[in-house]
Design an enzyme around this catalytic site. Structure first.
Site, mmCIF file in Angstrom:
data_model
loop_
_atom_site.group_PDB
_atom_site.id
_atom_site.type_symbol
_atom_site.label_atom_id
_atom_site.label_comp_id
_atom_site.label_asym_id
_atom_site.label_seq_id
_atom_site.Cartn_x
_atom_site.Cartn_y
_atom_site.Cartn_z
ATOM 1 N N GLY A 85 0.802 -1.217 0.000
ATOM 2 C CA GLY A 85 0.000 0.000 0.000
ATOM 3 C C GLY A 85 0.833 1.265 0.000
ATOM 4 O O GLY A 85 0.626 2.148 -0.829
ATOM 5 N N GLY A 87 3.693 1.657 -1.061
ATOM 6 C CA GLY A 87 4.500 1.721 -2.279
ATOM 7 C C GLY A 87 5.832 1.037 -2.190
ATOM 8 O O GLY A 87 6.321 0.505 -3.171
ATOM 9 N N GLU A 151 -6.703 -1.683 3.269
ATOM 10 C CA GLU A 151 -6.944 -3.108 3.508
ATOM 11 C C GLU A 151 -8.411 -3.470 3.270
ATOM 12 O O GLU A 151 -8.712 -4.501 2.657
ATOM 13 C CB GLU A 151 -6.520 -3.460 4.929
ATOM 14 C CG GLU A 151 -5.038 -3.240 5.153
ATOM 15 C CD GLU A 151 -4.677 -2.787 6.555
ATOM 16 O OE1 GLU A 151 -3.494 -2.496 6.778
ATOM 17 O OE2 GLU A 151 -5.582 -2.702 7.431
#
Length: 184
Positions: A85, A87, A151
Site C-alpha cells: 500500500g 508503495g 486493507e
C-alpha cells in the site's frame, strides 16, 4: 455506531469508485492467464491476499502464498501478485525483483504507484486509499485508522474480482464450493 459505520462505508466507496475499471479487468486477465499464481503482502495486506488466494483456489487456479512450505518456484507464464500500500516495503520489492528476474509477471497493488517497486511490475493496480504512510496530519483522509482503508478496499475489490473471474472462466458457484476444504 451507525455514524461510524456509515462514515467507514463512505470512505470505502470513495476509494473503490476511484479505481480504474480497465485496470481491474486487466488484472483479472493476468490472473486468468497465469500458469501458477503466488501472492505476497505484509501484515494486514497479507491477510487480505491470503483470502484472495483461497478464493482463487476455489476457482480451480494453481495458487499459493509466498512463505508457505508448498509455494512453488515461479518462472515464465507465472504471476506474482504483491501488495505494498505505501508503495515500498523491502520484502515486497525484493520478491518482485526475484519473480521478474525468473521470468514471471508481477501484478503490483499499491496506493502509491510512483515508487521504485512499481518500476519492477508488469502491471500496477492502483488503490487510491489511505495507508500507514498517509494516515496522519493533513494527509489523513479516512475515519478508519492507519492502513485500514487500503486493507478494507482490497478485500471488497478482491471479492468483486473473484466474481468477475468466475464469470470470465465459466466456473459455477457449485464448482467453487466443490473446491472448498472438507477438513473444517
Amino acid at each position: 455506531m451507525k455514524p461510524l459505520i456509515d462514515a467507514a462505508l463512505g470512505d470505502l466507496a470513495t476509494v473503490l469508485d476511484a479505481i480504474d475499471p480497465s485496470a481491474i479487468q486487466s488484472a483479472c486477465d493476468r490472473i486468468a492467464e497465469a500458469d501458477k499464481i503466488v501472492l505476497y503482502g505484509c501484515g494486514r495486506e497479507g491477510l487480505q491476499l491470503r483470502g484472495l488466494a483461497m478464493r482463487l483456489h476455489h476457482l480451480g487456479l494453481a495458487v499459493s502464498m509466498q512463505g508457505d512450505m508448498a509455494a512453488p518456484p515461479v518462472g515464465a507464464g507465472d504471476l506474482l501478485i504483491a501488495s505494498a500500500g505505501p508503495g515500498e516495503l523491502a520484502t515486497v520489492t525484493a520478491l518482485m525483483r526475484v519473480a521478474r528476474d525468473a521470468g514471471a509477471e508481477v501484478l503490483f497493488l499499491t496506493a502509491t504507484p510512483g515508487t521504485p517497486a512499481a518500476a519492477l511490475a508488469s502491471e500496477i493496480l492502483t488503490i487510491p486509499a489511505q495507508t500507514m504512510a498517509t494516515d496522519t496530519g493533513m494527509r489523513a483522509q479516512s475515519i478508519l485508522p492507519m492502513g485500514s482503508l487500503y486493507e478494507g478496499a482490497i478485500f471488497v475489490l478482491f471479492e468483486a474480482m473473484v466474481l468477475r473471474l468466475r464469470e470470465q472462466l465459466g466456473i459455477s458457484p457449485e464448482a467453487m464450493r466443490a473446491n472448498h476444504t472438507n477438513l473444517e
